[in-house]
Write a protein that holds these residues in place. Structure first.
Motif, PDB file in Angstrom:
ATOM      1  N   ASP A  27     -38.221  13.616  34.095  1.00 20.46           N
ATOM      2  CA  ASP A  27     -37.721  14.900  34.584  1.00 20.46           C
ATOM      3  C   ASP A  27     -37.671  14.946  36.111  1.00 20.46           C
ATOM      4  OD1 ASP A  27     -37.122  16.068  32.178  1.00 20.46           O
ATOM      5  OD2 ASP A  27     -38.968  17.251  32.034  1.00 20.46           O
ATOM      6  N   ALA A  28     -38.712  14.459  36.760  1.00 18.04           N
ATOM      7  CA  ALA A  28     -38.749  14.500  38.221  1.00 18.04           C
ATOM      8  C   ALA A  28     -37.654  13.620  38.824  1.00 18.04           C
ATOM      9  CB  ALA A  28     -40.116  14.065  38.733  1.00 18.04           C
ATOM     10  N   LEU A  29     -37.445  12.438  38.250  1.00 15.96           N
ATOM     11  CA  LEU A  29     -36.393  11.544  38.722  1.00 15.96           C
ATOM     12  C   LEU A  29     -35.030  12.178  38.495  1.00 15.96           C
ATOM     13  CD1 LEU A  29     -35.195   8.873  39.698  1.00 15.96           C
ATOM     14  CD2 LEU A  29     -35.525   7.961  37.382  1.00 15.96           C
ATOM     15  N   ARG A  30     -34.832  12.735  37.325  1.00 15.18           N
ATOM     16  CA  ARG A  30     -33.544  13.365  36.989  1.00 15.18           C
ATOM     17  C   ARG A  30     -33.243  14.507  37.963  1.00 15.18           C
ATOM     18  NH1 ARG A  30     -34.999  14.201  32.166  1.00 15.18           N
ATOM     19  NH2 ARG A  30     -34.395  12.131  31.414  1.00 15.18           N
ATOM     20  N   ALA A  31     -34.245  15.323  38.256  1.00 15.27           N
ATOM     21  CA  ALA A  31     -34.059  16.449  39.166  1.00 15.27           C
ATOM     22  C   ALA A  31     -33.721  15.973  40.574  1.00 15.27           C
ATOM     23  CB  ALA A  31     -35.314  17.314  39.180  1.00 15.27           C
ATOM     24  N   ALA A  32     -34.376  14.919  41.017  1.00  7.90           N
ATOM     25  CA  ALA A  32     -34.099  14.390  42.356  1.00  7.90           C
ATOM     26  C   ALA A  32     -32.674  13.868  42.449  1.00  7.90           C
ATOM     27  CB  ALA A  32     -35.100  13.286  42.699  1.00  7.90           C
ATOM     28  N   CYS A  33     -32.220  13.187  41.410  1.00  9.60           N
ATOM     29  CA  CYS A  33     -30.844  12.669  41.394  1.00  9.60           C
ATOM     30  C   CYS A  33     -29.838  13.814  41.464  1.00  9.60           C
ATOM     31  CB  CYS A  33     -30.603  11.847  40.137  1.00  9.60           C
ATOM     32  SG  CYS A  33     -31.463  10.262  40.079  1.00  9.60           S
ATOM     33  N   LEU A  34     -30.053  14.829  40.669  1.00  8.36           N
ATOM     34  CA  LEU A  34     -29.136  15.964  40.663  1.00  8.36           C
ATOM     35  C   LEU A  34     -29.133  16.668  42.018  1.00  8.36           C
ATOM     36  CD1 LEU A  34     -29.903  17.324  37.086  1.00  8.36           C
ATOM     37  CD2 LEU A  34     -27.809  16.169  37.826  1.00  8.36           C
ATOM     38  N   ASP A  35     -30.290  16.769  42.663  1.00  6.82           N
ATOM     39  CA  ASP A  35     -30.371  17.377  43.989  1.00  6.82           C
ATOM     40  C   ASP A  35     -29.582  16.550  45.009  1.00  6.82           C
ATOM     41  OD1 ASP A  35     -31.941  19.438  43.073  1.00  6.82           O
ATOM     42  OD2 ASP A  35     -33.828  18.600  43.822  1.00  6.82           O
ATOM     43  N   ALA A  36     -29.739  15.221  44.950  1.00  2.00           N
ATOM     44  CA  ALA A  36     -29.049  14.352  45.909  1.00  2.00           C
ATOM     45  C   ALA A  36     -27.539  14.443  45.748  1.00  2.00           C
ATOM     46  CB  ALA A  36     -29.518  12.904  45.735  1.00  2.00           C
ATOM     47  N   VAL A  37     -27.074  14.466  44.507  1.00  2.00           N
ATOM     48  CA  VAL A  37     -25.634  14.544  44.258  1.00  2.00           C
ATOM     49  C   VAL A  37     -25.088  15.900  44.688  1.00  2.00           C
ATOM     50  CG1 VAL A  37     -23.862  14.523  42.458  1.00  2.00           C
ATOM     51  CG2 VAL A  37     -25.712  12.848  42.398  1.00  2.00           C
ATOM     52  N   ALA A  38     -25.853  16.958  44.441  1.00  2.00           N
ATOM     53  CA  ALA A  38     -25.392  18.299  44.802  1.00  2.00           C
ATOM     54  C   ALA A  38     -25.182  18.441  46.303  1.00  2.00           C
ATOM     55  CB  ALA A  38     -26.387  19.339  44.301  1.00  2.00           C
ATOM     56  N   VAL A  39     -25.957  17.710  47.113  1.00  2.00           N
ATOM     57  CA  VAL A  39     -25.852  17.801  48.565  1.00  2.00           C
ATOM     58  C   VAL A  39     -24.515  17.245  49.063  1.00  2.00           C
ATOM     59  CG1 VAL A  39     -26.819  16.862  50.713  1.00  2.00           C
ATOM     60  CG2 VAL A  39     -28.328  17.819  48.987  1.00  2.00           C
ATOM     61  N   LEU A  40     -23.919  16.327  48.330  1.00  4.00           N
ATOM     62  CA  LEU A  40     -22.692  15.674  48.795  1.00  4.00           C
ATOM     63  C   LEU A  40     -21.567  16.668  49.032  1.00  4.00           C
ATOM     64  CD1 LEU A  40     -22.605  12.510  46.486  1.00  4.00           C
ATOM     65  CD2 LEU A  40     -23.319  12.643  48.882  1.00  4.00           C
ATOM     66  N   ALA A  41     -21.462  17.667  48.176  1.00  3.96           N
ATOM     67  CA  ALA A  41     -20.358  18.627  48.299  1.00  3.96           C
ATOM     68  C   ALA A  41     -20.400  19.371  49.623  1.00  3.96           C
ATOM     69  CB  ALA A  41     -20.385  19.612  47.135  1.00  3.96           C
ATOM     70  N   ALA A  42     -21.606  19.585  50.165  1.00  3.61           N
ATOM     71  CA  ALA A  42     -21.736  20.328  51.421  1.00  3.61           C
ATOM     72  C   ALA A  42     -21.101  19.592  52.591  1.00  3.61           C
ATOM     73  CB  ALA A  42     -23.213  20.597  51.715  1.00  3.61           C
ATOM     74  N   ALA A  43     -20.896  18.273  52.456  1.00  5.20           N
ATOM     75  CA  ALA A  43     -20.282  17.498  53.532  1.00  5.20           C
ATOM     76  C   ALA A  43     -18.761  17.643  53.554  1.00  5.20           C
ATOM     77  CB  ALA A  43     -20.654  16.023  53.384  1.00  5.20           C
ATOM     78  N   ARG A  44     -18.197  18.335  52.569  1.00  9.64           N
ATOM     79  CA  ARG A  44     -16.757  18.569  52.466  1.00  9.64           C
ATOM     80  C   ARG A  44     -15.959  17.266  52.552  1.00  9.64           C
ATOM     81  NH1 ARG A  44     -18.486  21.603  56.423  1.00  9.64           N
ATOM     82  NH2 ARG A  44     -17.039  20.651  57.917  1.00  9.64           N
ATOM     83  N   PRO A  45     -16.256  16.297  51.683  1.00 12.41           N
ATOM     84  CA  PRO A  45     -15.534  15.023  51.748  1.00 12.41           C
ATOM     85  C   PRO A  45     -14.097  15.156  51.246  1.00 12.41           C
ATOM     86  CG  PRO A  45     -16.926  15.061  49.807  1.00 12.41           C
ATOM     87  CD  PRO A  45     -17.244  16.323  50.584  1.00 12.41           C
ATOM     88  N   ASP A  46     -13.251  14.269  51.743  1.00 13.09           N
ATOM     89  CA  ASP A  46     -11.886  14.148  51.232  1.00 13.09           C
ATOM     90  C   ASP A  46     -11.835  13.199  50.041  1.00 13.09           C
ATOM     91  OD1 ASP A  46     -10.781  15.749  53.350  1.00 13.09           O
ATOM     92  OD2 ASP A  46     -11.050  14.013  54.671  1.00 13.09           O
ATOM     93  N   LEU A  47     -12.880  12.366  49.910  1.00 13.32           N
ATOM     94  CA  LEU A  47     -12.942  11.373  48.841  1.00 13.32           C
ATOM     95  C   LEU A  47     -14.399  11.063  48.535  1.00 13.32           C
ATOM     96  CD1 LEU A  47     -11.565   9.156  47.027  1.00 13.32           C
ATOM     97  CD2 LEU A  47     -11.804   7.612  49.000  1.00 13.32           C
ATOM     98  N   LEU A  48     -14.731  10.967  47.253  1.00 15.10           N
ATOM     99  CA  LEU A  48     -16.046  10.499  46.825  1.00 15.10           C
ATOM    100  C   LEU A  48     -15.893   9.124  46.190  1.00 15.10           C
ATOM    101  CD1 LEU A  48     -19.096  10.911  46.274  1.00 15.10           C
ATOM    102  CD2 LEU A  48     -18.439  11.917  44.071  1.00 15.10           C
ATOM    103  N   VAL A  49     -16.597   8.149  46.739  1.00 15.45           N
ATOM    104  CA  VAL A  49     -16.609   6.794  46.188  1.00 15.45           C
ATOM    105  C   VAL A  49     -17.902   6.617  45.408  1.00 15.45           C
ATOM    106  CG1 VAL A  49     -16.604   4.329  46.703  1.00 15.45           C
ATOM    107  CG2 VAL A  49     -15.219   5.895  48.083  1.00 15.45           C
TER     108      VAL A  49
END
Length: 236
Positions: A27-49
């Motif tokens: 659960d702790a690992l899963r939550a950390a992964c979801l948190d890390a991925v959620a942060v990406l959107a805040a960078a307003r990328p034009d492309l996600l690789v």
């Protein structure tokens, strides 16, 4: 240029249906992964690789919309890399299927997505070159990098106990947490292969992409459940 990155391990056990009764253990690992991925959107990328380790037949690019599944592990769970788009003829490798599951769980809609399966044996120079090229694919590029550390941390680990595993993982975790591209680029590819650290090549692709980007890192998770090194980091 690279504006953000999330680094996650890629065991299929991250998917609760695959883990079944053992799901709470991660659960702790899963939550950390979801948190890390959620942060990406805040960078307003034009492309996600999205990139991760892949076997010989699964290497190479995967367009948005490529399907994947965990049916081979006995569970009726299907995923798709990003929203809509044309489907590729082949399915996602396991690492990218886990990534697609994470993106679906976080409701990714911030940018188009493209995938890349990276060979575990890919030499460092080619990893760095690939990262530089991918970073130039759009004005603002974000990475979701999948990959495990060593699989030799305990006697019951997939690769049995190797005394070199813990210091290797500690160094990799520090570099990922500090967005230290030079240290990631200097990881010993032969040692990583001996320790079954499948994340080495994807991490070095990230190192190439992150050169000169001036990103700061944060280590969100570091542990070795089941004798395998798992790290989660966020770069922004």
């Amino acid at each position: 240029m690279l504006v953000a990155a999330a680094v996650c391990p890629c065991p299929p056990l991250l998917v609760p249906e695959v883990a079944a009764g053992a799901a709470p253990e991660l659960d702790a690992l899963r939550a950390a992964c979801l948190d890390a991925v959620a942060v990406l959107a805040a960078a307003r990328p034009d492309l996600l690789v999205v990139l991760g380790p892949a076997g010989p037949v699964d290497r190479g690019p995967y367009p948005q919309g490529t399907p994947g599944s965990f049916r081979g592990l006995g569970v009726d769970v299907d995923v798709r890399l990003g929203q809509g788009g044309p489907a590729d003829e082949r399915e996602l490798p396991q690492s990218l299927a886990v990534a697609a599951w994470l993106l679906e769980r976080t409701g990714w809609a911030a940018s188009p997505v493209q995938g890349l399966g990276v060979g575990e044996e890919l030499e460092t120079g080619r990893c760095l070159a690939a990262g530089r090229e991918l970073a130039g694919a759009a004005e603002r590029v974000a990475f979701l990098v999948m990959g495990d550390g060593s699989a030799c941390r305990t006697l019951k680990a997939p690769g049995y106990l190797d005394e070199r595993a813990e210091p290797f993982d500690a160094g990799a975790a520090r570099a990922l947490g500090a967005a230290d591209t030079a240290t990631l680029a200097a990881l010993d590819a032969e040692l990583a292969y001996a320790l079954k650290a499948a994340g080495r090549a994807p991490w070095q692709v990230l190192a190439g992409a992150g050169e000169g980007a001036g990103l700061r890192g944060a280590l969100l998770y570091e542990d070795a459940p089941y004798g395998v090194g798992y790290f989660v980091a966020s770069w922004s």
